[in-house]
Scaffold this motif. Structure first.
Motif, short mmCIF file in Angstrom:
data_model
loop_
_atom_site.label_atom_id
_atom_site.label_comp_id
_atom_site.label_asym_id
_atom_site.label_seq_id
_atom_site.Cartn_x
_atom_site.Cartn_y
_atom_site.Cartn_z
N LEU A 131 5.53 10.25 -6.04
CA LEU A 131 6.77 10.26 -6.65
C LEU A 131 6.53 10.43 -8.23
O LEU A 131 7.49 10.09 -8.99
CB LEU A 131 7.64 9.02 -6.21
CG LEU A 131 7.87 9.15 -4.81
CD1 LEU A 131 9.01 8.25 -4.57
CD2 LEU A 131 8.47 10.42 -4.41
N LYS A 132 5.37 10.46 -8.69
CA LYS A 132 4.97 10.63 -10.10
C LYS A 132 5.58 9.48 -11.08
O LYS A 132 6.22 9.90 -11.97
CB LYS A 132 5.57 11.95 -10.49
CG LYS A 132 4.84 13.16 -9.90
CD LYS A 132 5.40 14.57 -10.22
CE LYS A 132 4.71 15.66 -9.52
NZ LYS A 132 5.40 17.06 -9.93
N LEU A 133 5.22 8.29 -10.56
CA LEU A 133 5.56 7.00 -11.56
C LEU A 133 7.07 6.97 -11.68
O LEU A 133 7.39 6.72 -12.78
CB LEU A 133 4.95 7.42 -12.94
CG LEU A 133 3.51 7.45 -12.95
CD1 LEU A 133 2.97 7.61 -14.49
CD2 LEU A 133 2.92 6.49 -12.17
N GLY B 51 11.50 13.49 -8.67
CA GLY B 51 10.91 14.75 -8.97
C GLY B 51 10.37 14.84 -10.51
O GLY B 51 9.27 15.48 -10.36
N PRO B 52 10.90 14.46 -11.47
CA PRO B 52 10.45 14.70 -12.57
C PRO B 52 8.94 13.92 -13.00
O PRO B 52 9.14 12.69 -12.04
CB PRO B 52 11.22 14.10 -13.95
CG PRO B 52 12.80 14.28 -13.17
CD PRO B 52 12.27 13.83 -11.66
N ASN B 53 8.12 14.18 -13.71
CA ASN B 53 6.77 13.17 -14.00
C ASN B 53 7.46 12.14 -14.93
O ASN B 53 7.89 12.88 -16.08
CB ASN B 53 5.75 14.32 -14.40
CG ASN B 53 4.74 13.61 -14.76
OD1 ASN B 53 4.36 12.45 -14.93
ND2 ASN B 53 3.46 14.09 -14.75
N TYR B 54 7.35 10.98 -14.68
CA TYR B 54 7.65 9.83 -15.46
C TYR B 54 6.72 9.22 -16.37
O TYR B 54 6.85 8.30 -16.98
CB TYR B 54 8.58 8.97 -14.49
CG TYR B 54 9.80 9.31 -14.16
CD1 TYR B 54 10.99 8.96 -14.94
CD2 TYR B 54 9.93 9.81 -12.93
CE1 TYR B 54 12.29 9.26 -14.47
CE2 TYR B 54 11.36 10.08 -12.28
CZ TYR B 54 12.37 10.02 -13.34
OH TYR B 54 13.61 10.26 -12.77
N GLY C 230 0.85 -1.14 -0.05
CA GLY C 230 -0.14 -0.02 0.13
C GLY C 230 0.86 1.28 0.00
O GLY C 230 0.46 2.43 -0.69
N ALA C 231 2.03 1.34 0.86
CA ALA C 231 2.75 2.44 0.74
C ALA C 231 3.42 2.63 -0.64
O ALA C 231 3.54 3.82 -1.01
CB ALA C 231 3.98 2.08 1.68
N PHE C 232 3.71 1.62 -1.23
CA PHE C 232 4.40 1.71 -2.73
C PHE C 232 3.44 2.16 -3.65
O PHE C 232 3.66 3.02 -4.53
CB PHE C 232 4.73 0.20 -3.34
CG PHE C 232 6.25 0.16 -2.59
CD1 PHE C 232 7.35 0.79 -3.31
CD2 PHE C 232 6.51 -0.98 -1.83
CE1 PHE C 232 8.55 0.44 -2.86
CE2 PHE C 232 7.96 -1.15 -1.36
CZ PHE C 232 8.93 -0.50 -2.12
N GLY C 233 2.12 1.95 -3.40
CA GLY C 233 1.22 2.43 -4.31
C GLY C 233 0.84 3.83 -3.99
O GLY C 233 0.66 4.64 -5.16
N ALA C 234 1.03 4.36 -2.76
CA ALA C 234 0.90 5.82 -2.40
C ALA C 234 2.19 6.44 -3.07
O ALA C 234 2.20 7.57 -3.98
CB ALA C 234 1.02 6.03 -0.98
N TRP C 235 3.45 5.70 -3.04
CA TRP C 235 4.61 6.33 -3.46
C TRP C 235 4.56 6.47 -5.09
O TRP C 235 5.15 7.26 -5.76
CB TRP C 235 5.74 5.60 -3.04
CG TRP C 235 6.06 5.92 -1.53
CD1 TRP C 235 5.68 6.77 -0.74
CD2 TRP C 235 6.83 4.71 -0.79
NE1 TRP C 235 6.14 6.61 0.47
CE2 TRP C 235 6.81 5.44 0.62
CE3 TRP C 235 7.41 3.52 -0.93
CZ2 TRP C 235 7.26 4.53 1.82
CZ3 TRP C 235 7.69 2.86 0.14
CH2 TRP C 235 7.99 3.31 1.55
N THR C 236 3.79 5.38 -5.78
CA THR C 236 3.80 5.42 -7.17
C THR C 236 3.14 6.67 -7.59
O THR C 236 3.50 7.30 -8.38
CB THR C 236 2.70 4.19 -7.75
OG1 THR C 236 3.58 2.95 -7.17
CG2 THR C 236 2.65 4.41 -9.13
#
Length: 337
Positions: A132-134, A234-237, A123-129
């Protein structure tokens, strides 16, 4: 083969089927570029579903001008979130059942508890996805986590089912089958990672032809950038940041990984036939053939959505099958002759 089911079997089976839906919808969400369909977490533009009225959409666009509202992308993202949350609740139920029945012989307790901790991390990785903009590292880890959750739930279901399997040759299993099954599992895991790295870096169509790549057997490649895991945060991936040579290197590595998995899986199936385990051999070769066909179709047909989603599902099922075979071969309950 006989079975004496343990408490929690049907809930584990339901959770496993539920995990399939989460994996499939996760693949769909990535493939329709809806990973940032909601730029915040856990809400969607500050709403529990998505902004609906003209005023809500205008306010959302003002708050997130770089990611304007696209309702065609918000719904897969939010459905995926709610399905994943529901799966977490089901796993909590499995933990409660396991703890209540912990004194029963053969009742798994550690695995459900580990699953609960793991799905919280997922779930944390889902939030970071999202936040952190993919970021490719997180997207890939999130995909691996989804496949792992699905496989572990299937293993738990198997253990709760009480199934037993026919006797195997101890000498042959120890010297050949177990090591080969273990190496095949490692290869499949690496291939799943490569698949995740391919999709998170938008490299699926870097080679638009088959069996060659860009009409060459060995085109211009940049492995250094392709597998540089220190991408800046930082960048949008969305859409990817890598140049074509780096994406080509990722894609070609994934193809090479497919060849390795194919050789090992076929060798494993051959040994299983020798062990009179034709069912397992047919299952593995069938899943492998489907995966190879889907992978090639992705390239020659230009990544059609249904084929790409099925390719993700096929990878999860192949991983599950090889993982479950390893569990069976290493269980104390397996009889040997």
């Amino acid at each position: 083969m006989n079975a004496q089911r343990k408490p929690g079997f049907y809930l584990a089976l339901l959770s496993t089927l539920f995990a399939v839906s989460v994996v499939v919808l996760g693949a769909f969400t990535r493939l329709v570029d809806a990973g940032l369909g909601c730029p915040d977490w856990p809400t969607c533009y500050g709403h529990i579903w998505a902004p609906q009225t003209e005023l809500e959409i205008a306010m959302a666009n003002e708050a997130y001008p770089e990611i304007p509202v696209d309702l065609n992308k918000t719904w897969p993202e939010m459905v995926h979130r709610y399905l994943a949350s529901t799966l977490g609740l089901l796993i909590i139920g499995l933990v409660v059942i396991a703890v209540r029945n912990r004194h029963r012989e053969g009742q798994p307790v550690k695995l459900p508890i580990f699953l609960l901790a793991f799905v919280c991390l997922q779930g944390a990785f889902g939030a970071w996805t999202v936040t952190l903009k993919l970021w490719p590292q997180v997207v890939t880890a999130h995909l691996l986590g989804g496949f792992t959750t699905f496989a572990l739930l299937a293993v738990l279901t198997f253990r709760l089912s009480g199934l037993r399997f026919p006797a195997l040759s101890a000498k042959r299993v120890r010297r050949v089958l177990k090591p080969l099954a273990a190496w095949t599992l490692v290869a499949v895991i690496v291939q799943v990672f490569l698949g995740g790295w391919t999709t998170s870096n938008y490299a699926a169509l870097a080679c638009p032809d088959f069996p060659k790549c860009q009409t060459q057997w060995w085109p211009d490649l940049n492995f250094q950038d392709a597998f540089d895991f220190a991408h800046p945060i930082g960048p949008n991936y969305l859409g990817g940041q890598l140049e074509i040579p780096a994406r080509t290197a990722i894609h070609l590595t994934h193809r090479i990984g497919a060849v390795v998995v194919t050789v090992l899986t076929l060798a494993l199936a051959f040994v299983l036939v020798q062990q009179r385990q034709r069912g397992w051999a047919l299952l593995l070769t069938g899943l492998l053939a489907a995966q190879v066909a889907l992978g090639i179709s992705n390239v020659v047909l230009g990544l059609p959505l249904i084929v790409a989603v099925l390719h993700n599902l096929g990878g999860a099922l192949l991983l599950l099958s090889v993982a479950l075979l390893n569990v069976i071969l290493n269980r104390k309950e397996v009889a040997y002759v």
